[in-house]
Write a protein that holds these residues in place. Structure first.
Motif, PDB file in Angstrom:
ATOM      1  N   ALA A   1      29.740  32.176  57.599  1.00 24.62           N
ATOM      2  CA  ALA A   1      30.906  32.726  57.455  1.00 24.62           C
ATOM      3  C   ALA A   1      32.359  32.350  56.993  1.00 24.62           C
ATOM      4  N   TYR A   2      31.843  31.261  56.860  1.00 13.63           N
ATOM      5  CA  TYR A   2      33.432  29.958  56.999  1.00 13.63           C
ATOM      6  C   TYR A   2      34.516  30.331  57.845  1.00 13.63           C
ATOM      7  N   HIS A   3      34.446  31.543  58.407  1.00 10.88           N
ATOM      8  CA  HIS A   3      35.674  32.017  59.655  1.00 10.88           C
ATOM      9  C   HIS A   3      37.286  31.656  58.590  1.00 10.88           C
ATOM     10  N   LEU A   4      37.520  31.939  57.644  1.00  5.69           N
ATOM     11  CA  LEU A   4      38.659  31.199  57.425  1.00  5.69           C
ATOM     12  C   LEU A   4      39.878  32.090  58.115  1.00  5.69           C
ATOM     13  N   PHE A   5      41.154  32.473  57.756  1.00  4.59           N
ATOM     14  CA  PHE A   5      42.015  33.156  58.800  1.00  4.59           C
ATOM     15  C   PHE A   5      42.246  34.080  57.220  1.00  4.59           C
ATOM     16  N   PRO A   6      42.660  35.304  57.003  1.00  2.00           N
ATOM     17  CA  PRO A   6      42.836  35.919  55.410  1.00  2.00           C
ATOM     18  C   PRO A   6      43.476  36.364  55.139  1.00  2.00           C
ATOM     19  N   GLU A   7      44.886  35.913  55.922  1.00  3.21           N
ATOM     20  CA  GLU A   7      45.942  35.962  56.003  1.00  3.21           C
ATOM     21  C   GLU A   7      46.953  34.606  54.929  1.00  3.21           C
ATOM     22  N   LEU A   8      46.192  34.152  55.323  1.00  9.71           N
ATOM     23  CA  LEU A   8      46.549  32.357  55.149  1.00  9.71           C
ATOM     24  C   LEU A   8      46.916  31.858  53.860  1.00  9.71           C
ATOM     25  N   THR A   9      47.226  31.054  52.930  1.00 11.48           N
ATOM     26  CA  THR A   9      46.918  30.274  52.219  1.00 11.48           C
ATOM     27  C   THR A   9      46.060  30.034  52.411  1.00 11.48           C
ATOM     28  N   ALA A  10      44.736  28.786  50.881  1.00  8.91           N
ATOM     29  CA  ALA A  10      44.065  27.606  51.655  1.00  8.91           C
ATOM     30  C   ALA A  10      44.951  26.871  51.901  1.00  8.91           C
ATOM     31  N   VAL A  11      45.973  25.766  51.415  1.00 16.72           N
ATOM     32  CA  VAL A  11      46.739  25.101  52.403  1.00 16.72           C
ATOM     33  C   VAL A  11      47.672  25.455  53.724  1.00 16.72           C
ATOM     34  N   GLU A  12      47.721  26.723  53.813  1.00 15.62           N
ATOM     35  CA  GLU A  12      48.259  27.007  55.628  1.00 15.62           C
ATOM     36  C   GLU A  12      46.883  26.918  56.244  1.00 15.62           C
ATOM     37  N   ASN A  13      45.423  27.285  55.833  1.00 16.54           N
ATOM     38  CA  ASN A  13      44.327  27.668  56.560  1.00 16.54           C
ATOM     39  C   ASN A  13      44.104  26.067  57.110  1.00 16.54           C
ATOM     40  N   VAL A  14      44.062  24.882  56.216  1.00 19.14           N
ATOM     41  CA  VAL A  14      43.547  23.857  56.931  1.00 19.14           C
ATOM     42  C   VAL A  14      45.166  23.191  57.407  1.00 19.14           C
ATOM     43  N   ASP A  15      46.081  23.230  57.251  1.00 19.56           N
ATOM     44  CA  ASP A  15      47.309  22.468  58.254  1.00 19.56           C
ATOM     45  C   ASP A  15      46.751  23.386  60.051  1.00 19.56           C
ATOM     46  N   PHE A  16      46.308  24.708  59.599  1.00 23.37           N
ATOM     47  CA  PHE A  16      46.256  25.163  61.225  1.00 23.37           C
ATOM     48  C   PHE A  16      46.417  23.997  61.827  1.00 23.37           C
ATOM     49  N   PRO A  17      45.162  23.331  62.492  1.00 26.33           N
ATOM     50  CA  PRO A  17      44.300  22.934  63.662  1.00 26.33           C
ATOM     51  C   PRO A  17      45.590  21.555  63.904  1.00 26.33           C
ATOM     52  N   ALA A  18      46.200  21.471  63.282  1.00 17.46           N
ATOM     53  CA  ALA A  18      47.453  20.148  62.996  1.00 17.46           C
ATOM     54  C   ALA A  18      48.539  21.130  63.667  1.00 17.46           C
ATOM     55  N   ARG A  19      48.776  21.789  62.843  1.00 15.18           N
ATOM     56  CA  ARG A  19      50.026  22.805  63.790  1.00 15.18           C
ATOM     57  C   ARG A  19      49.443  23.231  65.211  1.00 15.18           C
ATOM     58  N   LEU A  20      48.420  23.783  65.800  1.00 12.81           N
ATOM     59  CA  LEU A  20      48.463  23.871  66.502  1.00 12.81           C
ATOM     60  C   LEU A  20      48.739  22.514  67.429  1.00 12.81           C
ATOM     61  N   ALA A  21      48.697  21.489  67.417  1.00  9.98           N
ATOM     62  CA  ALA A  21      48.635  19.961  67.905  1.00  9.98           C
ATOM     63  C   ALA A  21      50.151  19.444  67.259  1.00  9.98           C
ATOM     64  N   ARG A  22      50.958  20.199  67.339  1.00 14.18           N
ATOM     65  CA  ARG A  22      52.055  19.880  66.373  1.00 14.18           C
ATOM     66  C   ARG A  22      52.414  18.754  66.002  1.00 14.18           C
ATOM     67  N   ARG A  23      51.240  19.147  64.515  1.00 12.07           N
ATOM     68  CA  ARG A  23      50.695  17.630  64.235  1.00 12.07           C
ATOM     69  C   ARG A  23      51.244  18.279  62.101  1.00 12.07           C
ATOM     70  N   GLY A  24      52.017  19.375  62.013  1.00 11.85           N
ATOM     71  CA  GLY A  24      51.215  19.530  61.274  1.00 11.85           C
ATOM     72  C   GLY A  24      52.032  18.675  59.964  1.00 11.85           C
ATOM     73  N   ASP A  25      51.405  18.985  58.377  1.00 11.00           N
ATOM     74  CA  ASP A  25      51.834  18.068  57.620  1.00 11.00           C
ATOM     75  C   ASP A  25      51.428  18.518  56.118  1.00 11.00           C
ATOM     76  N   THR A  26      52.014  19.367  55.441  1.00 10.20           N
ATOM     77  CA  THR A  26      51.258  19.865  54.392  1.00 10.20           C
ATOM     78  C   THR A  26      51.046  19.420  53.578  1.00 10.20           C
TER      79      THR A  26
END
Ligand SMILES: Nc1ncnc2c1ncn2[C@@H]1O[C@H](COP(=O)(O)OP(=O)(O)O)[C@@H](O)[C@H]1O
Ligand SMILES: [Mg+2]
Length: 226
Positions: free
Chosen positions: A96-121
């Protein structure tokens, strides 16, 4: 051989308890997965496939037995280390995809990198380009088709370049043509990244693509060769 088979489990048992009744789901599973390639798992609905993937991916501890990554027992890790291991080593793709509904495509993809403090859109945009969604960067999940949402989920799962990608019925909500496109994408990315891909599927054609094919029956994982 932990270098060749970094993910291994032994004597895994899992029983769910509901009130006074007990439901044994996994009974003594022993398996090791090669570092590279496609493994497929089939099994009847309710046989425990999702439970097994969650245990392998560090989301749910077994009642007994061990899951080892490069020889270390992951459920012996501290909570923080287990969470960091999951974020950096495992990618999950769900039916069921389980994307964050309030985040855009690029924000969804960047999320795991941000968690690891490696965000880079920019890197997340490049990954969306690779899955064919370079023109949908700022769309919200609700503005995209199921197949497009699953492509975003795949890009997100791969964002930290995990050694292990677990896909639980990734085509289950999609029509056959779209679903096969998703599997083609998963296989192409697996080929490029040379990681370990485990797909749970009901689709015989997809299951047949696995270099290793398994069937979960009565709490045991049996190799299949047909
Ligand atoms: N958290 C839970 N508590 C109780 N029973 C559960 C729980 N999760 C799953 N089950 C039950 O365990 C069985 C296996 O579930 P699951 O692993 O989701 O199977 P599958 O993915 O093969 O359909 C099902 O009968 C399900 O109802
Ligand atoms: Mg399931």
């Amino acid at each position: 051989m932990t270098d060749d088979h970094p993910l291994a489990c032994s004597a895994l048992d899992k029983t769910y308890r509901l009130g006074k009744s007990t439901l044994p789901i996994l009974r003594g599973i022993d398996i090791a997965f090669p570092a590279r390639g496609l493994n497929t798992i089939q099994g009847a609905s309710g046989s425990g496939k999702s439970t097994l993937l969650q245990i392998l991916g560090g989301l749910e501890a077994p009642d007994r037995g061990e899951v080892r990554w490069q020889g270390e027992s992951i459920y012996g890790f501290s909570r923080a280390r287990l969470a960091a291991w999951r974020n950096l080593t495992v990618g999950f793709v769900f039916q069921a995809y389980h994307l964050f509904p309030e985040l855009t495509a690029v924000e969804n993809v960047d999320f795991p990198a941000r968690l690891a403090r490696r965000g880079d859109t920019e890197m997340s945009k490049a990954l969306l380009d690779q899955v064919g969604l370079g023109s949908r960067l700022h769309h919200l999940p609700a503005e995209l088709s199921g197949g497009e949402q699953q492509r975003i989920a795949i890009a997100r799962a791969l964002r930290n370049n995990p050694a292990l990608l677990l896909a639980d019925e990734p085509t289950g909500n999609l029509d056959q043509a779209t679903g096969h496109g998703i599997v083609d994408l998963l296989l192409r990315l697996q080929g490029e990244r040379q990681n370990c891909l485990i797909i749970v599927t009901h689709d015989n054609a997809i299951a047949a693509l696995g270099q290793q094919r398994y069937h979960l029956t009565d709490g045991r994982l049996d190799p299949r060769s047909d």
